[in-house]
Design an enzyme around this catalytic site. Structure first.
Site, PDB file in Angstrom:
ATOM      1  N   CYS A 165      63.975  63.489  47.181  1.00 43.18           N
ATOM      2  CA  CYS A 165      64.569  63.302  45.868  1.00 43.18           C
ATOM      3  C   CYS A 165      65.952  62.694  46.038  1.00 43.18           C
ATOM      4  O   CYS A 165      66.435  62.508  47.157  1.00 43.18           O
ATOM      5  CB  CYS A 165      64.654  64.633  45.117  1.00 43.18           C
ATOM      6  N   LYS A 166      66.576  62.384  44.920  1.00 44.27           N
ATOM      7  CA  LYS A 166      67.919  61.823  44.966  1.00 44.27           C
ATOM      8  C   LYS A 166      68.897  62.854  45.514  1.00 44.27           C
ATOM      9  O   LYS A 166      68.733  64.045  45.323  1.00 44.27           O
ATOM     10  CB  LYS A 166      68.358  61.391  43.566  1.00 44.27           C
TER      11      LYS A 166
END
Length: 252
Positions: free
Chosen positions: A111-112
């Site tokens: 994920c970011k």
């Protein structure tokens, strides 16, 4: 749940709804529950690729079941799948702006770096994971000439100071390249000029003293040494002219 939760819940390896995740919905870890988890810690981060070499084959240890995983021919991948537990294990650092997160069901997610909440995509898990903030990375002190370079051999990125006026050795694949074409060309020209001068001197000395050499056999060793040195410089010039060039992405 926000868009961020659903856009970033893809597992790194597809079709990895493994058998090991089926036991995670029992007492103590109910399905669709919200849990707090940190990003993958130092013990789960991939070791430097050159340190993963064991014997004659390249292997890493599965971070779930500790089984060895053969990573030969998989240098371009970020993660590999274990044949024993079917879970993913990272062998490279995540892409820029991303981070790894492992769900309690052992599903490895990406994920970011700024994400605070994600959802596990496995149908028998679906847990909501609240992420602890990532540790703040101290800024890299600015240094004149320090730039980000993409290796021409393995396409990995590393930092290099162009003011060193030397060849760059990639810390990932350990291969040497020139950072930018200018350094290799300038060195190639220098060695070509030196080889031309030395070969001309060797020819001049040989022509001017060949009668003397006829009565003094040791002079031939001087001739041979001068020609060998000139040819060595010429080969060095060819080496620099044919060297691969890594790309400078920009200053840090």
């Amino acid at each position: 749940m926000g868009d961020e939760e659903y856009n970033e819940k893809k597992p790194l390896l597809q079709n990895d709804h493994s058998k090991s995740s089926g036991n995670l919905s029992g007492p103590g870890i109910p399905a669709n529950s919200t849990i707090v988890a940190g990003v993958v810690g130092p013990e789960d981060l991939p070791p430097p690729y050159q340190q993963a070499l064991q014997g004659n084959g390249a292997t890493v240890t599965c971070r779930v079941c500790q089984s060895p995983i053969d990573v030969s021919g998989k240098r371009d991948q970020h993660v590999v799948k274990c044949n024993q537990c079917n879970e993913a294990t990272p062998i490279r650092n995540p892409p820029a702006g991303k981070k790894y997160v492992r769900c309690p069901c052992n599903c490895l997610l990406i994920c970011k770096s700024s994400s605070q909440r994600i959802a596990c995509p496995r149908p028998n898990c679906k847990k909501i994971i609240n992420l602890t903030p990532s540790p703040v990375t101290p800024p890299i002190p600015s240094s004149p000439g320090l730039c980000k370079v993409t290796c021409v051999h393995c396409r990995d990125t590393f930092l290099f100071n162009t003011l060193k006026n030397a060849l760059a050795r990639c810390p990932h694949c350990r291969k040497v390249s020139s950072v930018g074409p200018q350094f290799a060309k300038s060195r190639g020209k220098l060695f070509l000029f030196l080889s031309f001068i030395l070969l001309c001197l060797a020819v001049g000395v040989t022509v001017g003293t060949y009668q003397y050499a006829a009565t003094h056999g040791g002079t031939y060793f001087i001739y041979a040494g001068a020609f060998i040195a000139g040819l060595a410089l010429l080969l060095r010039s060819i080496y620099y002219y044919s060297m691969k060039v890594s790309i400078i992405e920009g200053p840090v």
